[in-house]
Motif scaffolding. Sequence first.
Motif, mmCIF file in Angstrom:
data_model
loop_
_atom_site.group_PDB
_atom_site.id
_atom_site.type_symbol
_atom_site.label_atom_id
_atom_site.label_comp_id
_atom_site.label_asym_id
_atom_site.label_seq_id
_atom_site.Cartn_x
_atom_site.Cartn_y
_atom_site.Cartn_z
ATOM 1 N N GLN A 23 79.683 31.641 47.045
ATOM 2 C CA GLN A 23 78.393 31.391 46.406
ATOM 3 C C GLN A 23 78.342 30.062 45.660
ATOM 4 O O GLN A 23 77.282 29.467 45.522
ATOM 5 C CB GLN A 23 78.067 32.531 45.422
ATOM 6 N N ALA A 79 83.386 30.845 43.695
ATOM 7 C CA ALA A 79 82.832 32.169 43.439
ATOM 8 C C ALA A 79 82.468 32.794 44.769
ATOM 9 O O ALA A 79 81.930 32.131 45.653
ATOM 10 C CB ALA A 79 81.598 32.071 42.546
ATOM 11 N N GLU A 134 81.178 36.724 46.741
ATOM 12 C CA GLU A 134 80.680 38.090 46.618
ATOM 13 C C GLU A 134 81.591 39.013 47.419
ATOM 14 O O GLU A 134 81.729 38.875 48.633
ATOM 15 C CB GLU A 134 79.253 38.180 47.150
ATOM 16 N N GLU A 153 80.474 39.417 42.274
ATOM 17 C CA GLU A 153 80.643 37.977 42.448
ATOM 18 C C GLU A 153 81.641 37.474 41.410
ATOM 19 O O GLU A 153 81.321 37.396 40.222
ATOM 20 C CB GLU A 153 79.301 37.265 42.302
ATOM 21 N N GLU A 154 82.850 37.130 41.876
ATOM 22 C CA GLU A 154 83.941 36.791 40.977
ATOM 23 C C GLU A 154 84.683 35.545 41.451
ATOM 24 O O GLU A 154 84.282 34.905 42.418
ATOM 25 C CB GLU A 154 84.906 37.981 40.859
ATOM 26 N N SER A 187 79.156 41.484 37.844
ATOM 27 C CA SER A 187 79.542 40.171 38.360
ATOM 28 C C SER A 187 79.565 39.140 37.243
ATOM 29 O O SER A 187 78.630 39.067 36.433
ATOM 30 C CB SER A 187 78.557 39.718 39.440
ATOM 31 N N GLN A 195 79.699 35.915 38.016
ATOM 32 C CA GLN A 195 78.960 34.813 38.642
ATOM 33 C C GLN A 195 79.462 33.439 38.187
ATOM 34 O O GLN A 195 78.728 32.650 37.580
ATOM 35 C CB GLN A 195 77.473 34.939 38.351
ATOM 36 N N ALA A 211 80.504 31.292 33.258
ATOM 37 C CA ALA A 211 80.587 32.693 33.678
ATOM 38 C C ALA A 211 80.235 33.579 32.497
ATOM 39 O O ALA A 211 79.966 33.099 31.380
ATOM 40 C CB ALA A 211 81.991 33.024 34.202
ATOM 41 N N ARG A 246 76.899 34.313 28.733
ATOM 42 C CA ARG A 246 77.253 33.257 29.673
ATOM 43 C C ARG A 246 77.706 32.035 28.892
ATOM 44 O O ARG A 246 76.941 31.428 28.136
ATOM 45 C CB ARG A 246 76.075 32.924 30.587
#
Length: 455
Positions: free
Chosen positions: A113, A130, A132, A137-138, A164, A166, A181, A188
Amino acid sequence: YDGTDVTVAADIQDGSSGSMPNHLRVQGNDAEARLLFTATSSERGRQWFSYDGTSATRRTAYSWSDNISDLNVVYDDGSGAMLYLVAAGELHQYDGTGIPTPAATNGSSLHPQAGLLPYDDGSGTKLYFAAEGDDGEELYSYDGSTITLVADIYTGTSGTSPRSSQPGDFVEHDGALYFTAENGSVGREVFRYDGSVSAVTNVNAGGDSDPVGPVVYDDGSGAKLYFLATDGTEDGLYRYDGSTTQQVGTVPDVRTNLVNADPVVYDGTLYFVAFDSNSGLELYQSDGTSISLVEDLAPGSDSAYPNNFTVYDDGSGAKLYFQANSDVVSQGLFAYDGTSISLVNGTDGLSPSDPTVYGSKLYFVGGNDEVGTELFRYDGTRIQSYDLFAEGSSRPSALTTYNPGSGEMLYFGANAGDFRGQTFYRYEQGTVFPVELAGFDALLDAGTVRLQWAT
């Protein structure tokens, strides 16, 4: 036709429907000669084929129904530098020959991603990004053969779905990998990976600071991470020196949902986009001490919305190029030389994006009423278009340069009408053609492939 009888050489399209062969060319000599042409099959749509006197063989090995992602990077896993790109949601690799192939045996279940940044955490250089997967999503890494989960930063589930973190906005600085993240404990924020993952900022202790950036910038006292963020009360420009976070100053309003408008460094100054109710979205600058508006390019409360920044030197000195609106043009190409902003092209809707310097010219995706959305270039004097798909728009994407060992070339994805979805193209010495057909000299005369730059 053998001088006496006309016979069917190859029934490419089964049934009564015709394959409509076109662009016939002879490639090779004597016993090695082949007939090269385009045709339509029910299996893959319109593709390139070759005929050896006995049977027709598809030469275009693939095309993707989804666009080629803007995620691409050159990475060397120890066996040689290759171009890595994301197409149809999967990581592919390309060494300059043949076609891009899936890079990892477990890649089909993992969908990159953001990221694709080479980084060495002490155990060897890997690609970090990143993706999925089963854990949401890591953060993942790729070592040249396998994609591995680095850390499940935001653990747990929300209902039946995994949470996630993200990760995004990857940048390497001072021996560590930084990215934005969230993990549930802090909102975030900016995180660091140097063998282990940790949050290094907490600008908004009560929620998300929504950092924009970060970018590495040397303000004269050494390189630091700079980023835009909110503390929940006001927005500001911040810097992180490896141990502490400081606010440089406040900015009117940081818009976190802007596309292709991350902060950029040009000629020793940091530039970024911010919003003010009196001037709209405009370009701002900072030297690490003060913050100021560069110019109200779209006068009054109208927004210039500068985006798609790149630094390019046309031979008269490097300038900062970008797309913006003004009172004269919408989505035009502008240049800033450190003193003033000038309009490069006054065509409404040119909408230059994905700017990439290749050779001595600036290439980008643009559009106009004459050619649609196509590949454009600028040499410091004039802008030219390359109409790859005369019947419509080829919509190029993911412009990137890569040297497969025979010289640097420009690669991109595009839809040129004869192919289903996006095909991977190479541009060199004035010619564009699908990479899997590289070396087919006959293609250089094929009207759908060899085109001229419009003046």
